[in-house]
Design an enzyme around this catalytic site. Structure first.
Site, mmCIF file in Angstrom:
data_model
loop_
_atom_site.group_PDB
_atom_site.id
_atom_site.type_symbol
_atom_site.label_atom_id
_atom_site.label_comp_id
_atom_site.label_asym_id
_atom_site.label_seq_id
_atom_site.Cartn_x
_atom_site.Cartn_y
_atom_site.Cartn_z
ATOM 1 N N GLN B 126 0.849 -1.188 0.000
ATOM 2 C CA GLN B 126 0.000 0.000 0.000
ATOM 3 C C GLN B 126 0.883 1.236 0.000
ATOM 4 O O GLN B 126 1.547 1.528 0.993
ATOM 5 C CB GLN B 126 -0.869 -0.042 1.264
ATOM 6 C CG GLN B 126 -1.716 1.168 1.506
ATOM 7 C CD GLN B 126 -2.132 1.261 2.967
ATOM 8 O OE1 GLN B 126 -1.397 0.862 3.867
ATOM 9 N NE2 GLN B 126 -3.307 1.778 3.198
ATOM 10 N N GLY B 127 0.907 1.949 -1.084
ATOM 11 C CA GLY B 127 1.768 3.129 -1.180
ATOM 12 C C GLY B 127 0.994 4.405 -0.945
ATOM 13 O O GLY B 127 0.620 5.115 -1.878
ATOM 14 N N GLU B 244 -9.770 -1.057 6.886
ATOM 15 C CA GLU B 244 -8.505 -1.272 7.583
ATOM 16 C C GLU B 244 -8.692 -1.019 9.082
ATOM 17 O O GLU B 244 -8.240 -1.791 9.915
ATOM 18 C CB GLU B 244 -7.424 -0.342 7.028
ATOM 19 C CG GLU B 244 -6.068 -0.570 7.701
ATOM 20 C CD GLU B 244 -4.947 0.306 7.148
ATOM 21 O OE1 GLU B 244 -5.250 1.294 6.453
ATOM 22 O OE2 GLU B 244 -3.785 0.002 7.435
HETATM 23 C C1 LIG Z 1 3.505 -0.720 11.442
HETATM 24 C C2 LIG Z 1 3.140 0.300 10.434
HETATM 25 C C3 LIG Z 1 2.802 -0.100 9.149
HETATM 26 C C4 LIG Z 1 2.464 0.841 8.188
HETATM 27 N N1 LIG Z 1 2.172 0.404 6.931
HETATM 28 C C5 LIG Z 1 1.919 1.312 5.961
HETATM 29 C C6 LIG Z 1 1.727 0.890 4.613
HETATM 30 O O1 LIG Z 1 1.765 -0.292 4.302
HETATM 31 N N2 LIG Z 1 1.501 1.805 3.669
HETATM 32 C C7 LIG Z 1 1.415 3.141 3.980
HETATM 33 O O2 LIG Z 1 1.159 3.915 3.089
HETATM 34 N N3 LIG Z 1 1.611 3.584 5.247
HETATM 35 C C8 LIG Z 1 1.878 2.700 6.242
HETATM 36 N N4 LIG Z 1 2.103 3.135 7.537
HETATM 37 C C9 LIG Z 1 2.119 4.574 7.794
HETATM 38 C C10 LIG Z 1 1.028 5.087 8.700
HETATM 39 O O3 LIG Z 1 -0.184 5.198 8.015
HETATM 40 C C11 LIG Z 1 1.527 6.405 9.275
HETATM 41 O O4 LIG Z 1 2.651 6.140 10.057
HETATM 42 C C12 LIG Z 1 0.517 7.108 10.112
HETATM 43 O O5 LIG Z 1 -0.600 7.516 9.349
HETATM 44 C C13 LIG Z 1 1.098 8.292 10.866
HETATM 45 O O6 LIG Z 1 1.846 9.127 10.035
HETATM 46 P P1 LIG Z 1 3.351 9.550 10.443
HETATM 47 O O7 LIG Z 1 4.060 8.317 10.797
HETATM 48 O O8 LIG Z 1 3.865 10.380 9.365
HETATM 49 O O9 LIG Z 1 3.184 10.385 11.759
HETATM 50 P P2 LIG Z 1 2.891 11.946 11.860
HETATM 51 O O10 LIG Z 1 1.705 12.272 11.019
HETATM 52 O O11 LIG Z 1 4.134 12.717 11.637
HETATM 53 O O12 LIG Z 1 2.484 12.036 13.372
HETATM 54 C C14 LIG Z 1 3.418 12.202 14.440
HETATM 55 C C15 LIG Z 1 2.643 12.495 15.702
HETATM 56 O O13 LIG Z 1 1.886 13.695 15.514
HETATM 57 C C16 LIG Z 1 0.533 13.446 15.759
HETATM 58 N N5 LIG Z 1 -0.299 14.239 14.841
HETATM 59 C C17 LIG Z 1 -0.150 14.439 13.514
HETATM 60 N N6 LIG Z 1 -1.144 15.175 13.020
HETATM 61 C C18 LIG Z 1 -1.965 15.449 14.067
HETATM 62 C C19 LIG Z 1 -3.179 16.159 14.228
HETATM 63 N N7 LIG Z 1 -3.820 16.726 13.208
HETATM 64 N N8 LIG Z 1 -3.706 16.217 15.460
HETATM 65 C C20 LIG Z 1 -3.095 15.642 16.518
HETATM 66 N N9 LIG Z 1 -1.966 14.952 16.433
HETATM 67 C C21 LIG Z 1 -1.405 14.860 15.226
HETATM 68 C C22 LIG Z 1 0.339 11.966 15.502
HETATM 69 O O14 LIG Z 1 -0.783 11.455 16.168
HETATM 70 C C23 LIG Z 1 1.636 11.408 16.018
HETATM 71 O O15 LIG Z 1 1.526 11.245 17.404
HETATM 72 C C24 LIG Z 1 2.455 2.208 8.507
HETATM 73 C C25 LIG Z 1 2.781 2.623 9.798
HETATM 74 C C26 LIG Z 1 3.137 1.690 10.751
HETATM 75 C C27 LIG Z 1 3.515 2.165 12.114
#
Ligand SMILES: Cc1cc2nc3c(=O)[nH]c(=O)nc-3n(C[C@H](O)[C@H](O)[C@H](O)COP(=O)(O)OP(=O)(O)OC[C@H]3O[C@@H](n4cnc5c(N)ncnc54)[C@H](O)[C@@H]3O)c2cc1C
Lengths: 360, 397
Positions: B126-127, B244
């Site tokens: 999933q990209g 999901e």
């Molecule tokens: C095990 C795992 C598997 C994954 N697999 C996939 C995959 O296959 N394909 C894919 O596309 N993605 C994947 N992801 C990505 C996942 O969807 C993102 O990590 C997630 O949506 C959070 O984005 P980020 O890591 O950039 O965190 P950020 O968005 O940078 O967040 C960092 C912190 O800030 C907080 N934050 C951010 N925005 C807000 C807001 N508006 N209000 C309050 N708090 C906020 C968050 O809650 C978090 O605590 C995976 C992630 C994990 C951990």
């Protein structure tokens, strides 16, 4: 398979809430809380018109013949309204008579209880929550002696169901010689408890021993959990409404994420609890094998969640939350009492582990 | 409230039980992150053929073709959990791409991709996420520029689970750079072997590389590979994101894990005392059991709502947040029960359950973040559930 309330159940709950909105408005509750001699006779009369006293009493005796789930839904509405009535005896005393009373005892008491003409209370705290301050009632030769504490509604009840230290149940008439009652004023002024002293008081035995007591305890746990659920609902509603209207830094505080997340956490904690309370009420009649365990978990878990919600809702209200003015404290204290009655969470969870044979 | 099952449903339950007993010796764990092994693929095929996987997917696309019956699905889930039988594949292709294609895919896309995905022959990744677009997913920048019949895709994805094993990717790219950020995105499918794709594993705290960084340099993809129409990608992705989230809080999986925790606490001893006989430990266990019950009955309530076509409202919104947290707490208690044994990780005589509690404890933290973080879930609950205002937009500087 249908895990939802029936239309009848929903309507009855709403209708009780409407009755309470009139008969037990916050002003009325406040007046009750301020006057220890107030027995809330007018509130009880309105509930009697509603049919509440007969909720679990069979139709044969003039009751509504409903289930514990129905009673729990009523309890929830009473908790929402912080209604100044002790509901536990209304449900547990008829249950005790149904499970362990003679035909004679049933026909003598149940019609009067159903019509609201007499009220009842149950004194089972020592047997369930454990004895404090040397309390405990012993039976000998048809007479009861000793003390029972923390009896909700015990001050004015015409009929008392009393557990002795061996777990056997007895029926005592309110006017019996040798019985004295004293008020125990707690934090929750919407319900007053009694301290009962027995000095060779005449009592009639009820049949059945610990198993009947366990049923009463389970029903009591479910009712307390439901009362707590109703109170929690209100505390969240009040916090959300306040957050939508109170402004600081030029915005309503509900637009600050710190505040929004507090509200979301309260809702996320409470919502699954609703399902547990429903199931616990349902299981009491429909799935007796599971009933004790789910009742225990409902009681203990709602106590934990309500402590979090009571605190958080108060915080969202800022200084206003602490004032008497707003009245939020009535719900705060209501769940505080429910948490301790019939055993605090640790004690109840220890019992839950035993019930499953996980611990000795 | 009436939780009794009709005789029809009771006999369906017996049928499922019968199947599970009869095929006990063929149980094979479903592939999660890995490319499925042969035994797992055979088990999956058996499940599909008997209607225990891909149950409601039309036969034309390789499914079993049953009418949707939520209660039957529930019974299957319960019986498989009770028997400790693997439920077949639960990967992103099956949970996210297949429902997406069923909803908005072209006939050609459905016929081409659904069947091999269900059978584990085609593995997807999933990209969605990018370094600058995690929670703020609509901010994604990977661009797809028109070149004749094709797009040329350039940019970077991150956190892409199973990208190293995947044959194909379902990917969100920006096709309309001028459009407002939600309107310029397309949802597109292409092979991971296309020239210009580079996958770099990202090791996680569990010690393995469960996800990856993926780089695209002028990756040529036919425009016909877009699903649901150009510029519609945001809506397409959102239509399936809820699947999901529902999956991530599934109480059936949690129940099985809780049963394992009870066994652990009954069998592990310290100074000859069973952990379950330690009152503090027993208390924590019971507190989690209460939570588990709330989620289980909450599941029955949302199930009833979907059977009657009503919205489950708040009961549905809390599943991911509460369910993922509960899983993490269960693993946390197991680690505390194991004490010093709970920090071992390499294979050895003292390691319990192949280190799965330790791995779960870490991996579950990832699941609390993936698919929408706890904070994002709370935003959804407070805004859509409680009607609190959205945060004011920042003035653009
Ligand atoms: C095990 C795992 C598997 C994954 N697999 C996939 C995959 O296959 N394909 C894919 O596309 N993605 C994947 N992801 C990505 C996942 O969807 C993102 O990590 C997630 O949506 C959070 O984005 P980020 O890591 O950039 O965190 P950020 O968005 O940078 O967040 C960092 C912190 O800030 C907080 N934050 C951010 N925005 C807000 C807001 N508006 N209000 C309050 N708090 C906020 C968050 O809650 C978090 O605590 C995976 C992630 C994990 C951990």
């Amino acid at each position: 398979m249908d895990f939802s309330l029936t239309e009848d159940q929903r309507m009855m709950q709403e209708s009780l809430s409407r009755t309470l909105a009139e008969a037990a408005s916050l002003d009325r509750v406040r007046k009750f809380a301020g006057d220890p001699t107030d027995r809330g006779a007018d509130v009880w009369a309105a509930l009697t018109d509603f049919g509440l006293p007969g909720i679990v009493i069979s139709e044969e005796y003039g009751g509504l013949g409903l289930t514990l789930l129905d009673a729990a839904l009523m309890s929830e509405a009473l908790g929402r309204a912080v209604a100044p009535v002790p509901f536990m005896g209304t449900v547990l005393a008829p249950l005790a008579l149904r499970l362990a009373g003679s035909a004679e005892q049933q026909s003598k008491w149940l019609p009067k209880l159903a019509s609201g003409e007499v009220t009842a209370a149950v004194a089972i705290s020592e047997a369930v929550a454990g004895a404090r301050d040397g309390a405990g009632v012993t039976a000998s030769g048809g007479k009861l002696s000793g003390k029972a504490l923390f009896v909700p509604g015990g001050l004015g009840a015409d009929l008392l169901i009393v557990a002795d230290t061996g777990g056997a149940l007895h029926l005592v008439e309110g006017g019996a010689a040798g019985l004295t009652r004293e008020i125990m004023t707690g934090i929750d002024l919407t319900r007053r408890m009694a301290e009962l002293t027995f000095d060779k008081v005449a009592a009639e035995p009820l049949t059945g021993g610990k198993d009947v007591l366990a049923r009463l305890r389970d029903a009591g746990w479910v009712l307390l959990a439901a009362d707590t659920l109703g109170a929690c609902d209100v505390m969240i509603e009040k916090a959300v409404a306040y957050a939508k209207e109170r402004k600081q830094f030029g915005r309503v505080i509900g637009s600050f994420q710190a505040v929004k997340h507090l509200c979301a956490e309260m809702a996320a904690e409470l919502e699954p609890c609703r399902s547990l309370v429903w199931y616990a009420g349902y299981a009491f009649d429909a799935a007796p094998d599971e009933s004790s365990l789910v009742a225990a978990h409902a009681k203990a878990h709602l106590s934990e969640v309500s402590r979090f919600i009571a605190r958080t809702s108060t915080e969202v209200h800022g200084g206003m939350g602490i004032t008497d003015l707003l009245g939020l404290h009535f719900w705060f204290k209501r769940v505080g009492l429910n948490r301790q009655l019939l055993g605090g969470p640790e004690r109840v969870r220890a019992l839950a582990a035993q019930m499953q044979g996980l611990t000795a | 409230m009436d939780l009794r099952l009709t005789p029809d449903m009771e006999s369906f339950r017996d049928e499922v039980r019968g199947f599970l007993v009869a095929h006990q010796d063929r149980y094979a764990p479903g592939a999660g992150a890995d490319r499925p092994r042969e035994a797992a693929m055979e088990w999956q095929a058996l499940l599909i053929d008997n209607g225990y996987a891909a149950r409601t997917i039309p036969q034309a696309y390789g499914g079993y073709g049953a009418q949707p019956d939520i209660l039957k699905s529930r019974i299957i889930a319960e019986e498989f959990t009770a028997a400790g039988a693997p439920r077949g594949f639960a990967n992103q292709g099956i949970s996210m791409l297949v429902p997406t294609l069923l909803e908005v895919g072209s006939e050609e896309q459905k016929t081409r991709w659904i069947s091999p995905t269900l059978r584990g022959e085609t593995v997807w990744c999933q990209g969605y996420s990018e370094p600058g677009a995690g929670s703020d997913l609509a901010n994604l920048q990977t661009k797809a520029v028109e070149d004749g019949e094709d797009f040329l895709i350039s940019g970077q994805k991150i956190w892409t689970s199973t990208a190293a094993q995947a044959d194909m990717i379902f990917c969100l790219v920006r096709t309309e750079p001028q459009a407002p950020k939600h309107d310029g995105i397309s949802y597109i499918l292409f092979p991971m072997t296309t020239p210009g794709i580079e996958v770099r594993p990202l090791k996680t705290m569990t010690g393995s590389a469960e996800f990856n960084e993926v780089f695209f340099t002028d990756v040529r993809v036919p425009q016909s590979a877009v699903v649901g129409g150009r510029g519609r990608g945001w809506f397409v992705a959102n239509a399936t994101l809820k699947h999901e989230r529902g999956m991530l809080g599934d109480p059936n999986a949690t129940e099985a894990r809780f049963a394992a925790l009870i066994d652990l606490m009954k069998s592990e001893t310290v100074d000859g005392q069973r952990l379950i006989d330690n009152p503090v430990m027993a208390d924590r266990l019971m507190a989690l059991q209460a939570r588990l019950m709330t989620m289980k009955f909450n599941g029955l309530r949302t199930l009833t709502a979907s059977m009657t076509g009503e919205s489950a409202g708040m009961a549905g919104m809390v599943v991911k947040l509460q369910g993922c947290e509960l899983n993490h707490q269960i693993a946390a208690l197991a680690i505390d029960a194991l004490g010093e044994l709970g920090v071992l990780y390499e294979d050895g005589p003292h390691l319990r359950a192949k280190g799965s509690w330790q791995r779960n404890y870490m991996f579950d933290l990832g699941l609390i973040i993936g698919g929408g973080t706890a904070q994002i879930q709370k935003n959804i609950i407070s805004e859509r559930g409680l009607g609190l205002p959205r945060e004011p937009k920042l003035a653009v500087v």
